[in-house]
Scaffold this active site. Structure first.
Site, mmCIF file in Angstrom:
data_model
loop_
_atom_site.group_PDB
_atom_site.id
_atom_site.type_symbol
_atom_site.label_atom_id
_atom_site.label_comp_id
_atom_site.label_asym_id
_atom_site.label_seq_id
_atom_site.Cartn_x
_atom_site.Cartn_y
_atom_site.Cartn_z
ATOM 1 N N HIS A 18 44.747 44.993 41.298
ATOM 2 C CA HIS A 18 44.327 44.975 39.889
ATOM 3 C C HIS A 18 44.652 46.309 39.212
ATOM 4 O O HIS A 18 45.151 46.340 38.077
ATOM 5 C CB HIS A 18 42.817 44.739 39.765
ATOM 6 C CG HIS A 18 42.344 43.431 40.291
ATOM 7 N ND1 HIS A 18 41.364 43.340 41.253
ATOM 8 C CD2 HIS A 18 42.692 42.160 39.981
ATOM 9 C CE1 HIS A 18 41.122 42.069 41.514
ATOM 10 N NE2 HIS A 18 41.923 41.324 40.753
ATOM 11 N N LYS A 42 31.987 30.260 39.718
ATOM 12 C CA LYS A 42 32.094 31.129 40.894
ATOM 13 C C LYS A 42 30.736 31.697 41.257
ATOM 14 O O LYS A 42 29.835 31.772 40.429
ATOM 15 C CB LYS A 42 33.080 32.274 40.620
ATOM 16 C CG LYS A 42 34.512 31.795 40.461
ATOM 17 C CD LYS A 42 35.465 32.962 40.426
ATOM 18 C CE LYS A 42 36.895 32.469 40.365
ATOM 19 N NZ LYS A 42 37.858 33.567 40.465
ATOM 20 N N ARG A 91 50.910 36.865 42.381
ATOM 21 C CA ARG A 91 51.201 37.280 43.751
ATOM 22 C C ARG A 91 52.245 36.386 44.391
ATOM 23 O O ARG A 91 53.031 36.829 45.209
ATOM 24 C CB ARG A 91 49.934 37.234 44.606
ATOM 25 C CG ARG A 91 48.897 38.266 44.220
ATOM 26 C CD ARG A 91 47.634 38.027 44.995
ATOM 27 N NE ARG A 91 47.099 36.724 44.580
ATOM 28 C CZ ARG A 91 45.841 36.376 44.659
ATOM 29 N NH1 ARG A 91 44.962 37.190 45.166
ATOM 30 N NH2 ARG A 91 45.438 35.198 44.245
ATOM 31 N N SER A 129 40.599 39.806 46.186
ATOM 32 C CA SER A 129 39.214 40.269 46.311
ATOM 33 C C SER A 129 38.508 39.560 47.457
ATOM 34 O O SER A 129 37.716 40.168 48.178
ATOM 35 C CB SER A 129 38.456 40.033 44.999
ATOM 36 O OG SER A 129 39.012 40.810 43.962
#
Length: 161
Positions: A18, A42, A91, A129
């Site tokens: 990040h 989440k 990614r 994460s």
């Protein structure tokens, strides 16, 4: 006119991946707003206030990084910040498919707002994460993955201090 971009995410917690995207965004924009999402879908490890505090701590020396929270439609938040660009890090190809759909929807709803996809730097292509939290929980070394402030917060959260 100030060039402002919004970089949204959950940042639970912020990683060097990040940080890399934010720093690269600062080479293009006058200001990057890191918008921490209050996502009810989440179950974050860190509260939204803790995530905001960690990001502010990591970027305490960079006044062009603004940290804020939002809920609701991202496109409405972007408009409220008078930004015209959303930054998204990618990614892998699997990220692209989802992000492309969201970008198309945002473009349809919020005309005039562009999405800028930034490929993650090679050394962070695998980093998430979730992986960082798991490695930390298992008492692994996360020095290469997160800033020291985040490492300390993770270790404290897992009772590893």
């Amino acid at each position: 006119m100030k060039k402002i971009a919004v970089y949204p995410g959950s940042f639970d917690p912020i990683t060097y991946g990040h940080v890399d995207i934010i720093n690269r965004g600062l080479k293009i924009f006058d200001q990057v707003v890191v918008a921490v999402a209050a996502n009810s879908q989440k179950n974050p490890l860190f509260s939204i206030d803790e995530r905001v505090a960690l990001i502010r701590d990591v970027f305490r020396e960079e006044p062009r990084v603004v940290v804020d929270t939002f809920s609701g439609l991202l496109i409405d938040y972007v408009s409220s910040r008078r930004a015209h660009v959303i930054i998204r890090g990618l990614r892998a190809i699997s990220d692209f498919e989802y992000e492309f759909q969201i970008a198309q929807m945002n473009s349809t709803i919020g005309q005039g707002v562009e999405t800028l996809f930034m490929m993650t730097s090679l050394q962070y292509g695998y980093l998430s994460s979730s992986i960082v939290k798991e490695v930390c929980l298992l008492n692994g070394n996360i020095d290469r993955f997160v800033p020291p402030e985040v490492k300390a917060a993770l270790r404290a959260k897992f009772g590893l201090e």
